[in-house]
Write an enzyme that holds these catalytic residues in place. Structure first.
Site, short mmCIF file in Angstrom:
data_model
loop_
_atom_site.label_atom_id
_atom_site.label_comp_id
_atom_site.label_asym_id
_atom_site.label_seq_id
_atom_site.Cartn_x
_atom_site.Cartn_y
_atom_site.Cartn_z
N ASP A 104 0.83 -1.20 0.00
CA ASP A 104 0.00 0.00 0.00
C ASP A 104 0.87 1.26 0.00
OD1 ASP A 104 -2.19 -1.64 0.33
OD2 ASP A 104 -2.15 -1.45 2.52
N1 URA Z 1 -1.29 -5.88 3.98
C1 URA Z 1 -1.69 -4.61 4.05
O1 URA Z 1 -2.66 -4.28 4.71
N2 URA Z 1 -0.99 -3.68 3.37
C2 URA Z 1 0.10 -3.98 2.62
O2 URA Z 1 0.70 -3.09 2.02
C3 URA Z 1 0.51 -5.31 2.57
C4 URA Z 1 -0.20 -6.25 3.26
#
Ligand code: URA
Length: 247
Positions: free
Chosen positions: A104
């Site tokens: 993310d």
């Molecule tokens: N899980 C999440 O919530 N965000 C990420 O970036 C990777 C795994």
């Protein structure tokens, strides 16, 4: 020898195999000027193109990179909002690369980039159950019951998550990463084998302990260790295999 189109496109660094299949289904791939179908093949001498742009059918040199993705960077090849992308972090590399899975915008840590579609597929396909290790700082301190629920699987958007590992790490006086919180917090080590959208955040939220900051520190047996934030390096051949290792 004729090879399936999605494999040729992945080998040429155009996209991962799954994304290449989507391109074929969308009618964006042609072989010798004719729109290709899923299941189609091509070989040396064929003119392969995506959106009219020729794609070399020969195998390029394979490249494998680990990046310490900072927060505030998007895991896409281009961004319509002009935000910094992970490709900007590896702009010195001339070959066409793509990220393996995604982190993310507000997650930091280990992100792999490559032009090897087969390797990407092995790492991202749920069947291979590659372990991804995260360190999450969460609001409040989860109870033993909450941790048990987390481990056994939670209902997220109508689907249960697979069994996973979670433990509270002892407080350490190391440098904090990401945002800082007021009130009690806990640092968790979480290992999941799936890769659903914002999965770790949603799981923590589901037990009542929203994530304050999240960092991925390992994929399979490959660890980020002390690669500085925003820096990248090539993987060794051993490390390329280590990503697929079961522990
Ligand atoms: N899980 C999440 O919530 N965000 C990420 O970036 C990777 C795994």
């Amino acid at each position: 020898m004729e090879i399936r189109l999605q494999k040729l496109l992945a080998n040429a660094g155009v996209a991962s195999r799954r994304k290449a299949e989507e391109l074929i289904v969308a009618g964006r791939v042609t072989v010798n000027g004719v729109v290709a179908e899923l299941g189609g093949k091509a070989g040396p001498g064929d003119a392969l193109a995506v959106d009219g742009q020729p794609v070399a059918v020969d195998e390029p040199q394979k490249i494998y990179i680990m990046l310490h993705k900072p927060e505030g960077v998007v895991t896409t090849v281009t961004d319509p909002f002009n935000r910094t992308t992970v490709m900007d972090c590896v702009s010195e590399i001339e070959e066409r690369l793509f990220p393996v899975g995604r982190l993310d915008y507000d997650t930091s840590g280990l992100l792999l980039l490559t032009n090897d579609g087969d390797w990407t597929n092995s790492l991202t396909h749920p069947r291979h159950e590659v372990r991804k290790t995260y360190i999450a700082v969460v609001k409040g301190v989860p109870t033993a019951d909450e941790l048990r629920t987390f481990r056994q699987g939670l209902e997220i958007e109508g689907r249960r998550t697979s069994r996973c590992e979670v433990e509270i790490l002892p407080p350490k006086h190391d440098k904090p990463f990401g945002k800082q919180a007021t009130g009690p917090t806990a640092k968790l080590r979480i290992i999941i084998k799936e890769g659903r959208n914002r999965q770790v955040r949603k799981m923590c939220e589901a037990i009542g302990h929203p994530v304050i900051s999240l960092k991925r520190v390992a994929i399979g047996g490959l660890r980020l260790d002390n690669l500085p934030r925003g820096k990248w390096r090539h993987l060794t051949i051993q490390e390329v295999k280590l990503c697929l290792a079961k522990s």
